[in-house]
Design an enzyme around this catalytic site. Structure first.
Site, PDB file in Angstrom:
ATOM      1  N   GLU A   1       0.780  -1.299  -0.157  1.00  0.00           N
ATOM      2  CA  GLU A   1      -0.169   0.041  -0.121  1.00  0.00           C
ATOM      3  C   GLU A   1       0.652   1.324  -0.144  1.00  0.00           C
ATOM      4  OE1 GLU A   1      -2.592  -0.466   3.421  1.00  0.00           O
ATOM      5  OE2 GLU A   1      -3.445  -2.434   2.596  1.00  0.00           O
TER       6      GLU A   1
ATOM      7  N   HIS B   1     -10.065  -6.539  -1.898  1.00  0.00           N
ATOM      8  CA  HIS B   1     -11.402  -6.394  -0.676  1.00  0.00           C
ATOM      9  C   HIS B   1     -12.617  -5.748  -1.661  1.00  0.00           C
ATOM     10  CE1 HIS B   1      -8.700  -7.693   2.456  1.00  0.00           C
ATOM     11  NE2 HIS B   1      -7.939  -6.844   2.026  1.00  0.00           N
TER      12      HIS B   1
HETATM   13  O1  G3I Z   1      -3.833  -7.834  18.931  1.00  0.00           O
HETATM   14  C1  G3I Z   1      -4.418  -6.570  19.453  1.00  0.00           C
HETATM   15  C2  G3I Z   1      -5.251  -6.841  20.775  1.00  0.00           C
HETATM   16  O2  G3I Z   1      -4.184  -7.105  22.004  1.00  0.00           O
HETATM   17  C3  G3I Z   1      -6.152  -5.873  21.387  1.00  0.00           C
HETATM   18  O3  G3I Z   1      -6.584  -6.253  22.444  1.00  0.00           O
HETATM   19  C4  G3I Z   1      -7.075  -5.546  20.283  1.00  0.00           C
HETATM   20  C5  G3I Z   1      -8.068  -4.270  20.428  1.00  0.00           C
HETATM   21  O4  G3I Z   1      -8.363  -3.610  19.613  1.00  0.00           O
HETATM   22  O5  G3I Z   1      -6.338  -5.112  19.148  1.00  0.00           O
HETATM   23  C6  G3I Z   1      -5.638  -6.292  18.658  1.00  0.00           C
HETATM   24  O6  G3I Z   1      -5.137  -5.863  17.269  1.00  0.00           O
HETATM   25  C7  G3I Z   1      -5.877  -5.792  16.133  1.00  0.00           C
HETATM   26  C8  G3I Z   1      -5.194  -6.695  15.054  1.00  0.00           C
HETATM   27  O7  G3I Z   1      -5.963  -6.441  14.040  1.00  0.00           O
HETATM   28  C9  G3I Z   1      -5.196  -7.902  15.470  1.00  0.00           C
HETATM   29  O8  G3I Z   1      -6.480  -8.361  15.680  1.00  0.00           O
HETATM   30  C10 G3I Z   1      -6.001  -4.234  15.659  1.00  0.00           C
HETATM   31  O9  G3I Z   1      -6.584  -3.307  16.626  1.00  0.00           O
HETATM   32  C11 G3I Z   1      -6.481  -4.154  14.361  1.00  0.00           C
HETATM   33  O10 G3I Z   1      -6.411  -2.834  13.712  1.00  0.00           O
HETATM   34  C12 G3I Z   1      -5.685  -4.913  13.717  1.00  0.00           C
HETATM   35  O11 G3I Z   1      -6.424  -5.019  12.223  1.00  0.00           O
HETATM   36  C13 G3I Z   1      -6.069  -5.823  11.048  1.00  0.00           C
HETATM   37  C14 G3I Z   1      -5.622  -4.627  10.073  1.00  0.00           C
HETATM   38  O12 G3I Z   1      -5.047  -5.086   8.840  1.00  0.00           O
HETATM   39  C15 G3I Z   1      -4.778  -3.519  10.671  1.00  0.00           C
HETATM   40  O13 G3I Z   1      -4.627  -2.594   9.541  1.00  0.00           O
HETATM   41  C16 G3I Z   1      -6.630  -6.789  10.575  1.00  0.00           C
HETATM   42  O14 G3I Z   1      -6.885  -7.828  11.733  1.00  0.00           O
HETATM   43  C17 G3I Z   1      -5.962  -7.211   9.213  1.00  0.00           C
HETATM   44  O15 G3I Z   1      -7.041  -8.354   8.722  1.00  0.00           O
HETATM   45  C18 G3I Z   1      -5.846  -6.387   8.322  1.00  0.00           C
HETATM   46  O16 G3I Z   1      -5.419  -6.774   7.049  1.00  0.00           O
HETATM   47  C19 G3I Z   1      -4.846  -5.750   6.191  1.00  0.00           C
HETATM   48  C20 G3I Z   1      -3.837  -6.387   5.305  1.00  0.00           C
HETATM   49  O17 G3I Z   1      -2.661  -6.470   6.444  1.00  0.00           O
HETATM   50  C21 G3I Z   1      -3.264  -5.188   4.323  1.00  0.00           C
HETATM   51  N1  G3I Z   1      -4.395  -5.120   3.414  1.00  0.00           N
HETATM   52  C22 G3I Z   1      -5.750  -4.658   3.883  1.00  0.00           C
HETATM   53  C23 G3I Z   1      -6.198  -5.762   5.266  1.00  0.00           C
HETATM   54  C24 G3I Z   1      -7.227  -5.107   5.733  1.00  0.00           C
HETATM   55  O18 G3I Z   1      -7.221  -3.837   6.381  1.00  0.00           O
END
Ligand code: G3I
Length: 285
Positions: free
Chosen positions: A98, A175
């Site tokens: 990205e 997506h």
């Molecule tokens: O691990 C913490 C946890 O300790 C905490 O309690 C919880 C509370 O908010 O957050 C957890 O972290 C989260 C993490 O996912 C793991 O679940 C983050 O808040 C959350 O922002 C994060 O989101 C991820 C996102 O990327 C971040 O930008 C999504 O799971 C993941 O599917 C998403 O994947 C991205 C690709 O890497 C790149 N392309 C887009 C795609 C979708 O956004």
């Protein structure tokens, strides 16, 4: 059981991101990523690393307060640790994720602000240094069809190729939202354009949002299945398109629910039963 029976590969959704593996400069945590690798090795799944350079999910110690020299050293240390850790067990890596805006301009990020646009090419060179065996990918969203952002992606990757730096493929994240997705023809022409540059194409993070659709679930799932069919068919009809990856496989767990609202974007329902989307993918294959 469903994962290893139905799929040939896996991409860690979060476990190989910089913030996950190096929460502090001196602390490395490969536990989640290693458990995925064990699964891959036990069941002969191909594993893709995701993602080395991205503006999001960075550890908090990687910040704008760093100088360009400090960030450069941090990047090299990160690559030098994570790539040899997986070695030849992980043959594909998303190197840069990205880097572009919707209009094709470079995205404002810590990497762009410290290094300018050269960081993209430098990241590929660095990945090749520490993972000479690996296939190196650029990955992005909204580059599924032909538009200003996918044009800019093609130009960026061509420049890297011309500089003699290895770049092997491009990931179209995919997506999608049903009703607002590029057509099969558009996606197919775009895949072909990247293929003509000698690049492999991966559909790298597919899911299809449907929560805005009205009507009974069966109808909404059928509509969603059409989008899955078109994308799979666009991949199948182009020899450059090598891999189709979904961002999860059961509606029980999807990033969409927490980011946008309750949805059912994947191939299997919350009870792990196949949806029309799964059958559509099979038909297209
Ligand atoms: O691990 C913490 C946890 O300790 C905490 O309690 C919880 C509370 O908010 O957050 C957890 O972290 C989260 C993490 O996912 C793991 O679940 C983050 O808040 C959350 O922002 C994060 O989101 C991820 C996102 O990327 C971040 O930008 C999504 O799971 C993941 O599917 C998403 O994947 C991205 C690709 O890497 C790149 N392309 C887009 C795609 C979708 O956004």
């Amino acid at each position: 059981a469903l994962l290893v029976e139905q799929f040939g590969g896996e991409t860690p959704e979060n476990a190989t991101k910089w913030g996950s593996v190096q929460p502090d400069p001196e602390t490395w945590d490969f536990s989640a990523a290693d458990s995925m690798l064990e699964l891959a090795q036990e069941y002969d799944l191909r594993m893709k690393g995701h993602t080395l350079v991205w503006h999001s999910q960075l550890p908090s110690w990687v910040s704008e307060s760093m100088s360009a020299e400090e960030l450069s050293l941090a990047m090299e240390t990160h690559f030098a640790e994570i790539l040899p850790h997986f070695g030849s067990s992980v043959e594909d890596w998303d190197v840069v994720n990205e880097a572009l805006e919707w209009n094709g301009a470079m995205r404002e990020s810590i990497f762009y602000s410290k290094f300018g646009s050269a960081y993209v090419q430098d990241a590929f060179a660095l990945a090749a240094k520490y993972a000479p065996h690996a296939r190196l990918f650029y990955n992005d969203y909204s580059i599924e069809g032909i538009n200003s952002k996918s044009d800019a992606t093609a130009k960026l990757l061509e420049e890297i190729q011309k500089a003699g730096v290895p770049v092997h493929g491009v990931g179209l994240q995919m997506h999608l939202t049903h009703g607002n997705a590029p057509s099969r023809e558009d996606i197919s022409a775009n895949i072909q354009r990247f293929g003509d540059l000698g690049l492999l194409v991966h559909i790298s993070e597919m899911d299809v949002q449907i929560r805005h659709l009205q009507g009974p679930e069966t109808d909404r799932f059928l509509a969603q299945a059409m989008t899955y069919y078109d994308v799979t068919a666009a991949c199948v009809e182009n020899s450059a398109c090598e891999q189709l990856t979904f961002w999860g496989y059961t509606d029980r767990y999807s990033w969409i629910d927490s980011w946008f609202g309750e949805d059912d974007p994947l191939l299997y329902d919350e009870d792990l039963l196949p949806k029309a989307a799964r059958d559509a993918v099979h038909q297209a294959l």
